[in-house]
Scaffold this motif. Structure first.
Motif, PDB file in Angstrom:
ATOM      1  N   ALA A  47       0.820  -1.217   0.000  1.00 37.60           N
ATOM      2  CA  ALA A  47       0.000   0.000   0.000  1.00 37.60           C
ATOM      3  C   ALA A  47       0.852   1.265   0.000  1.00 37.60           C
ATOM      4  N   LEU A  48       2.134   1.134   0.346  1.00 38.31           N
ATOM      5  CA  LEU A  48       3.023   2.291   0.400  1.00 38.31           C
ATOM      6  C   LEU A  48       3.618   2.640  -0.956  1.00 38.31           C
ATOM      7  N   MET A  49       3.487   1.764  -1.934  1.00 38.75           N
ATOM      8  CA  MET A  49       4.211   1.922  -3.197  1.00 38.75           C
ATOM      9  C   MET A  49       3.446   2.804  -4.185  1.00 38.75           C
ATOM     10  N   VAL A  50       3.269   4.066  -3.777  1.00 39.62           N
ATOM     11  CA  VAL A  50       2.581   5.062  -4.603  1.00 39.62           C
ATOM     12  C   VAL A  50       3.379   6.358  -4.541  1.00 39.62           C
ATOM     13  N   PRO A  51       3.229   7.254  -5.537  1.00 35.57           N
ATOM     14  CA  PRO A  51       3.941   8.537  -5.493  1.00 35.57           C
ATOM     15  C   PRO A  51       3.650   9.296  -4.214  1.00 35.57           C
ATOM     16  N   GLY A  52       4.650  10.039  -3.756  1.00 34.54           N
ATOM     17  CA  GLY A  52       4.537  10.729  -2.481  1.00 34.54           C
ATOM     18  C   GLY A  52       3.732  12.021  -2.546  1.00 34.54           C
ATOM     19  N   ASN A  53       3.578  12.637  -1.388  1.00 33.02           N
ATOM     20  CA  ASN A  53       2.856  13.895  -1.248  1.00 33.02           C
ATOM     21  C   ASN A  53       3.467  14.973  -2.137  1.00 33.02           C
ATOM     22  N   GLU A  54       2.616  15.726  -2.814  1.00 35.43           N
ATOM     23  CA  GLU A  54       3.075  16.761  -3.750  1.00 35.43           C
ATOM     24  C   GLU A  54       3.873  17.861  -3.051  1.00 35.43           C
ATOM     25  N   GLU A  55       3.627  18.091  -1.773  1.00 39.24           N
ATOM     26  CA  GLU A  55       4.226  19.224  -1.084  1.00 39.24           C
ATOM     27  C   GLU A  55       5.564  18.909  -0.426  1.00 39.24           C
ATOM     28  N   VAL A  56       6.005  17.658  -0.488  1.00 33.62           N
ATOM     29  CA  VAL A  56       7.197  17.261   0.267  1.00 33.62           C
ATOM     30  C   VAL A  56       8.489  17.735  -0.386  1.00 33.62           C
ATOM     31  N   LEU A  57       8.579  17.663  -1.721  1.00 35.25           N
ATOM     32  CA  LEU A  57       9.845  17.884  -2.417  1.00 35.25           C
ATOM     33  C   LEU A  57       9.891  19.213  -3.147  1.00 35.25           C
ATOM     34  N   ALA A  58      11.121  19.715  -3.316  1.00 34.36           N
ATOM     35  CA  ALA A  58      11.407  20.880  -4.145  1.00 34.36           C
ATOM     36  C   ALA A  58      12.661  20.574  -4.944  1.00 34.36           C
ATOM     37  N   PHE A  59      12.919  21.351  -5.998  1.00 31.87           N
ATOM     38  CA  PHE A  59      14.116  21.098  -6.797  1.00 31.87           C
ATOM     39  C   PHE A  59      14.638  22.389  -7.406  1.00 31.87           C
ATOM     40  N   HIS A  60      15.925  22.373  -7.776  1.00 28.54           N
ATOM     41  CA  HIS A  60      16.550  23.519  -8.423  1.00 28.54           C
ATOM     42  C   HIS A  60      17.670  23.045  -9.334  1.00 28.54           C
ATOM     43  N   ARG A  61      18.001  23.862 -10.335  1.00 27.41           N
ATOM     44  CA  ARG A  61      19.081  23.555 -11.247  1.00 27.41           C
ATOM     45  C   ARG A  61      20.420  23.683 -10.526  1.00 27.41           C
ATOM     46  N   VAL A  62      21.338  22.796 -10.867  1.00 29.65           N
ATOM     47  CA  VAL A  62      22.702  22.861 -10.342  1.00 29.65           C
ATOM     48  C   VAL A  62      23.686  22.795 -11.509  1.00 29.65           C
ATOM     49  N   ALA A  63      24.934  23.099 -11.216  1.00 36.98           N
ATOM     50  CA  ALA A  63      25.964  23.121 -12.257  1.00 36.98           C
ATOM     51  C   ALA A  63      26.196  21.724 -12.824  1.00 36.98           C
ATOM     52  N   ARG A  64      26.698  21.681 -14.047  1.00 37.15           N
ATOM     53  CA  ARG A  64      26.916  20.407 -14.720  1.00 37.15           C
ATOM     54  C   ARG A  64      28.135  19.649 -14.196  1.00 37.15           C
ATOM     55  N   ASP A  65      28.796  20.195 -13.189  1.00 34.88           N
ATOM     56  CA  ASP A  65      29.929  19.477 -12.585  1.00 34.88           C
ATOM     57  C   ASP A  65      29.537  18.076 -12.148  1.00 34.88           C
ATOM     58  N   VAL A  66      28.307  17.941 -11.637  1.00 36.35           N
ATOM     59  CA  VAL A  66      27.865  16.653 -11.100  1.00 36.35           C
ATOM     60  C   VAL A  66      27.659  15.612 -12.198  1.00 36.35           C
ATOM     61  N   ASN A  67      27.706  16.016 -13.457  1.00 34.51           N
ATOM     62  CA  ASN A  67      27.623  15.045 -14.544  1.00 34.51           C
ATOM     63  C   ASN A  67      28.787  14.060 -14.499  1.00 34.51           C
ATOM     64  N   SER A  68      29.875  14.444 -13.848  1.00 33.89           N
ATOM     65  CA  SER A  68      31.016  13.544 -13.672  1.00 33.89           C
ATOM     66  C   SER A  68      30.882  12.787 -12.361  1.00 33.89           C
ATOM     67  N   ASN A  69      31.077  11.476 -12.405  1.00 37.21           N
ATOM     68  CA  ASN A  69      30.998  10.703 -11.165  1.00 37.21           C
ATOM     69  C   ASN A  69      32.212  10.931 -10.268  1.00 37.21           C
ATOM     70  N   ARG A  70      33.187  11.700 -10.743  1.00 36.97           N
ATOM     71  CA  ARG A  70      34.362  12.026  -9.923  1.00 36.97           C
ATOM     72  C   ARG A  70      34.203  13.342  -9.180  1.00 36.97           C
ATOM     73  N   ALA A  71      33.170  14.093  -9.494  1.00 38.55           N
ATOM     74  CA  ALA A  71      32.972  15.389  -8.858  1.00 38.55           C
ATOM     75  C   ALA A  71      32.614  15.217  -7.387  1.00 38.55           C
ATOM     76  N   SER A  72      33.005  16.197  -6.580  1.00 35.76           N
ATOM     77  CA  SER A  72      32.717  16.137  -5.152  1.00 35.76           C
ATOM     78  C   SER A  72      32.602  17.550  -4.601  1.00 35.76           C
ATOM     79  N   GLY A  73      32.057  17.658  -3.392  1.00 31.84           N
ATOM     80  CA  GLY A  73      31.983  18.937  -2.729  1.00 31.84           C
ATOM     81  C   GLY A  73      30.581  19.513  -2.644  1.00 31.84           C
ATOM     82  N   ALA A  74      30.390  20.362  -1.651  1.00 35.39           N
ATOM     83  CA  ALA A  74      29.072  20.946  -1.375  1.00 35.39           C
ATOM     84  C   ALA A  74      28.575  21.829  -2.513  1.00 35.39           C
TER      85      ALA A  74
END
Length: 220
Positions: free
Chosen positions: A185-212
């Motif tokens: 019964a838990l396997m359904v999409p979550g509450n609409e209000e829980v998550l937010a998102f924003h664009r980040v730099a393409r540095d993370v496209n590399s699996n070697r990238a690190s840092g805050a």
């Protein structure tokens, strides 16, 4: 789907949050670029209570002869979890939680460049992904896991059609098998209000990238 995530909560704080006994060799935190096949923080329930321990992110069915013996199974679809031969036993008996702070998803621009987004809880709380786990190997069993995914809710459907199955604290006992049956019964999409998102730099496209800086919003 879920192909990369971050975890910044200290290990002792994770153990306290999930009321779990921590293992000695937990992955190092913070990690702003957790990648497939990395060791990840997993909460599972056993005879002595909850445990916080490391597992390989990349589920290995028992019939794989080597770690590369088949497709890399980092995600498992909720809709077919109980039917797929690779996952059905784990769905029934070996459910777990993967600990995260946020996760990444990608869209493409007009030129086909991959544009990363960072997704997190609006309230800043840690995220618990629903997961399944499997010991692999006979002589020295290696615990492995996958993130359970579901159809994206309306909030995230703007950037992807799938998302991790995110569980709220009240649902953890049921998913972990501590509160009887009925986890389906838990396997359904979550509450609409829980998550937010924003664009980040393409540095993370590399699996070697690190840092805050990987999770910092791009300037408007």
């Amino acid at each position: 789907m879920c192909g990369r995530f971050s975890v910044t909560l200290p290990n002792d704080a994770m153990a306290q949050l999930f009321a779990a006994q921590p293992a000695n060799a937990l992955p190092r935190v913070p990690n702003f670029n957790v990648c497939p096949t990395n060791a990840v923080h997993v909460v599972r329930s056993g005879e002595t209570g909850r445990q916080l321990l490391p597992m390989r992110w990349g589920f290995l069915p028992h019939w794989y002869k080597t770690e590369n013996g088949g497709p890399l199974l980092i995600n498992a679809r909720a809709e077919t979890l109980a039917e797929k031969p690779a996952f059905r036993a784990a769905c029934r008996d070996r459910r777990c939680l993967l600990v995260a702070t946020g996760f990444y998803e990608w869209t493409k621009d007009a030129e086909g460049n991959r544009m990363p987004w960072y997704i997190h809880r609006r309230d800043g709380a840690p995220i618990a992904f629903a997961g399944i786990w499997q010991n692999w190997g006979k002589d020295d069993p290696n615990p492995t896991c996958a993130v359970v995914t579901t159809a994206a809710n309306l909030t995230l459907s703007a950037i992807h059609h799938r998302m991790p199955l995110i569980l709220e604290p009240d649902d953890w006992p049921l998913w972990l098998g501590e509160a009887g049956k009925g986890a389906a019964a838990l396997m359904v999409p979550g509450n609409e209000e829980v998550l937010a998102f924003h664009r980040v730099a393409r540095d993370v496209n590399s699996n070697r990238a690190s840092g805050a800086q990987l999770i910092e919003p791009l300037p408007a």
